[in-house]
Design a protein around this motif. Structure first.
Motif, PDB file in Angstrom:
ATOM      1  N   LYS A  65      -2.364   0.849   4.889  1.00  0.00           N
ATOM      2  CA  LYS A  65      -2.859   0.377   5.880  1.00  0.00           C
ATOM      3  C   LYS A  65      -4.118   0.063   4.851  1.00  0.00           C
ATOM      4  O   LYS A  65      -5.147  -1.188   5.044  1.00  0.00           O
ATOM      5  N   ASP A  66      -4.603   0.476   3.410  1.00  0.00           N
ATOM      6  CA  ASP A  66      -5.748  -0.183   2.407  1.00  0.00           C
ATOM      7  C   ASP A  66      -4.589   0.393   0.979  1.00  0.00           C
ATOM      8  O   ASP A  66      -4.470   1.059   0.400  1.00  0.00           O
ATOM      9  N   ARG A 103      -5.596   2.286  -2.129  1.00  0.00           N
ATOM     10  CA  ARG A 103      -5.440   3.351  -1.674  1.00  0.00           C
ATOM     11  C   ARG A 103      -4.441   3.924  -1.233  1.00  0.00           C
ATOM     12  O   ARG A 103      -4.234   4.084   0.037  1.00  0.00           O
TER      13      ARG A 103
END
Length: 112
Positions: free
Chosen positions: A92-93, A96
């Motif tokens: 998603k990120d 991170r």
């Protein structure tokens, strides 16, 4: 060794879901949010090796051997570049990551 490979093949018959992704081992397809994600053969092999060894720290050399083969003479940094690309496709990120984690000084670990 043959028995371990057979056990691993049997363990990968069913699609594996993690986060927004699904890796279908029979079809060799990665989907994210229900849409196909284009992956190269090497990206697929690298991701497959990671997801079939969840929670285990895999060294760059182990990942090179799994995705490129034992006779590959490239640098271990090749793995880092492919991990960056895979994170963009599955996380998603990517800055991170939740699934493909770096274990500093050791390698990478997959978390479902």
């Amino acid at each position: 060794a043959a028995l371990r490979r057979e056990k691993q093949i049997l363990a990968t018959d069913k699609p594996l879901e993690f986060g927004e992704c699904r890796l279908d081992f029979e079809k060799h397809v990665l989907t994210r949010k229900g849409k196909d994600v284009a992956v190269t053969k090497t990206e697929y092999e690298l991701l497959k090796h990671l997801v079939t060894h969840p929670g285990r720290v895999l060294t760059r050399q182990q990942l090179l051997n799994a995705a490129w083969g034992f006779d590959y003479y490239g640098t271990e940094r090749t793995v880092d570049r492919f991990i960056t690309v895979l994170r963009k496709k599955v996380e998603k990120d990517p800055a991170r990551p939740r699934h493909i984690l770096t274990v500093h000084g050791a390698g990478y670990r997959f978390e479902k």
